[in-house]
Design an enzyme around this catalytic site. Structure first.
Site, PDB file in Angstrom:
ATOM      1  CG  ASN A  71       4.684   7.657  -6.618  1.00 39.17           C
ATOM      2  OD1 ASN A  71       4.065   7.969  -5.782  1.00 39.17           O
ATOM      3  ND2 ASN A  71       4.955   6.610  -6.883  1.00 39.17           N
TER       4      ASN A  71
ATOM      5  NE  ARG B  47       1.167   4.949  -7.478  1.00 41.94           N
ATOM      6  CZ  ARG B  47       1.566   4.426  -5.888  1.00 41.94           C
ATOM      7  NH1 ARG B  47       2.002   5.196  -5.147  1.00 41.94           N
ATOM      8  NH2 ARG B  47       0.894   3.334  -5.535  1.00 41.94           N
TER       9      ARG B  47
ATOM     10  CG  HIS C 135       0.981  -2.967  -6.610  1.00 40.41           C
ATOM     11  ND1 HIS C 135       0.979  -4.046  -5.658  1.00 40.41           N
ATOM     12  CD2 HIS C 135       1.838  -1.947  -6.100  1.00 40.41           C
ATOM     13  CE1 HIS C 135       1.719  -3.578  -4.757  1.00 40.41           C
ATOM     14  NE2 HIS C 135       2.241  -2.426  -4.948  1.00 40.41           N
TER      15      HIS C 135
ATOM     16  NE  ARG D 140       0.019  -2.174   2.872  1.00 46.29           N
ATOM     17  CZ  ARG D 140       0.403  -1.799   1.632  1.00 46.29           C
ATOM     18  NH1 ARG D 140       0.673  -2.724   0.714  1.00 46.29           N
ATOM     19  NH2 ARG D 140       0.934  -0.730   1.525  1.00 46.29           N
TER      20      ARG D 140
ATOM     21  CD  GLU E  42       4.747   1.148 -10.184  1.00 47.62           C
ATOM     22  OE1 GLU E  42       5.694   0.721  -9.797  1.00 47.62           O
ATOM     23  OE2 GLU E  42       3.537   1.239  -9.363  1.00 47.62           O
TER      24      GLU E  42
END
Ligand code: ADP
Length: 410
Positions: free
Chosen positions: A7, A90, A179, A240, A383
């Site tokens: 990743n 990923r 996601h 964010r 993940e």
């Protein structure tokens, strides 16, 4: 099969080696400060974590170091690099082209590169990571697992923006969602825990971490999600802003004499609960500050919960019902105060939290009462395991196809 899961971020690279047959993690770690000074963390299963500095001018050297570490005679878990059967990457943005994981052929990589415009911060580093792995392991098959793929089942009315249609046609301006690997893994796991088929369930998945997103999964398929063209839309997050009136951007630029890029940097990196509280993007700091009476930390936490409640409610409406609400990622897995504050709003759906079951961090557990009409479940996301599973499946299929081809050609 031994799968190396990679990743890549712009200056970091997370890795795990997983045995796909047993699903055991053999080793995992992280390369940080790539292009700066280079810091390596490595943890072989069941042994102590090792940390050291080592120069990593670029991702290639980081991958090189990972392979050296994994095959180290003393601390390594592989006798040679040849033991790696496949690499799972990923990937962030697969545009409308990739609704599932795929073998990373040269053609696929070119297509992924064409989405760099849509994810300028996230896509290029993942491609650099793939190139580095290809150079160092040229004969090992690579698979890409996309963050956007699971959301590709959304119907057009959910993904189209209220903008001139030509921007969708010309530039692909639409909601994509992110996601996805986590939403897919967690929603399937929820079905397993409930002993039902995904096709028979309506699930709202709340992935609440540094970046947060919610999705509506109806019958095993994603039908709505809170993130959009980029991960900026949706919930109030760590740094964010999530949903704001787009006019705020022009207004702030004008008032503060800032460029568009500068304001975009503020809404991505200096907003969210960090911006509201002025303290931190980390919920542990905010929980502590709120406990000590800090009003802005309290406001930040309340605003976050409010945005989560709004999205859950609207996604229940979109699906016309809900069987399970699932919490995952750093905040969802660990913050019992936040979980409780959110679920408190769903009394109208006869949803009841079991306060004792909710008193835990990072466990897989049903946290609603047995008589709750909606199951509330905490599921640690994984993940890397999802990437390993997809990689092993795709590579095994390819090996079988290649073997059949060879037999037929004889
Ligand atoms: P990322 O999006 O970087 O993968 P994570 O899913 O790891 O993020 O979530 C990180 C966030 O989880 C931290 O910023 C912190 O706010 C939150 N978190 C982690 N542990 C706890 C905890 N015990 N209590 C509250 N919040 C936590």
């Amino acid at each position: 099969m031994k799968v190396l899961v990679i990743n890549c971020g712009s200056s970091s690279l997370k890795y795990q080696v997983i045995d796909s047959d047993t699903e055991h993690v053999l080793a995992k770690g992280l390369c940080e400060r790539i292009g700066i000074d280079g810091k390596m963390t490595y943890q072989p299963a069941g042994k102590d974590k090792i940390k050291y500095d080592s120069p990593m001018p670029a991702h290639r050297q980081a991958v090189e170091l990972v392979l050296k570490q994994l095959t180290d005679p003393e601390t390594g878990v592989l006798s040679s690099v040849d033991e790696i059967d496949a690499v799972g990457h990923r990937m962030v943005h697969g545009g409308e082209k990739f609704a599932c994981s795929t073998l990373l052929t040269d053609e696929v990589l070119k297509t992924v590169e064409s989405f760099n415009d849509l994810a300028p911060l996230h896509n290029p580093p993942t491609l650099v990571g793939v190139e580095a792995c290809k150079e160092l392991m040229p004969s090992v098959p690579m698979v890409g697992v996309f963050d956007t793929a699971f959301h590709q089942t959304m119907p057009p009315e959910a993904y189209i923006y209220g903008l001139p249609y030509e921007y969708y046609e010309k530039y692909g301006v639409r909601r994509y969602g992110f996601h996805g690997t986590s939403h897919r893994y967690v929603s399937r796991r929820a079905a397993d825990i409930l002993g039902k088929k995904p096709e028979d369930l309506k699930i709202v998945v709340c992935h609440l971490g540094n970046g947060s997103s919610i999705s509506a999964v109806d019958g095993g398929k994603c039908v709505e999600t809170s993130m959009g063209l980029t991960p900026l839309e949706g919930l109030i997050m760590g740094t964010r802003s999530g949903d704001i009136d787009p006019t705020c951007i022009e207004f702030i630029a004008h008032k503060e004499n800032l460029s568009l890029e500068e304001v975009m940097n503020i809404v991505n990196k200096k907003s969210g609960v960090l911006g509201i509280s002025g303290i931190s993007s980390d919920f542990r700091d905010l929980d502590e500050a709120a406990k000590n009476g800090n009003a802005r930390a309290t406001l930040a936490l309340k605003s976050f919960c409010h945005s989560v409640v709004k999205y859950i409610g609207s996604f229940v409406a979109v699906m016309n019902g809900v069987d399970a609400i699932v919490f995952t990622a750093g905040i969802g897995e660990n913050d019992d105060i936040i979980r409780s504050a959110i679920i408190d709003h769903f009394g109208y759906l006869n949803t009841k939290l079991d306060p004792a079951a909710n008193q835990m961090h990072g466990e897989e557990r049903i946290i609603s009462t047995p008589d709750s009409a909606v199951s509330v479940i905490c599921i640690p996301t994984n993940e890397e395991l999802a990437i390993c599973r997809d990689t092993a499946e795709i590579v095994t299929k390819k090996l079988v196809e290649d073997a059949v081809k060879e037999v037929l050609s004889k």
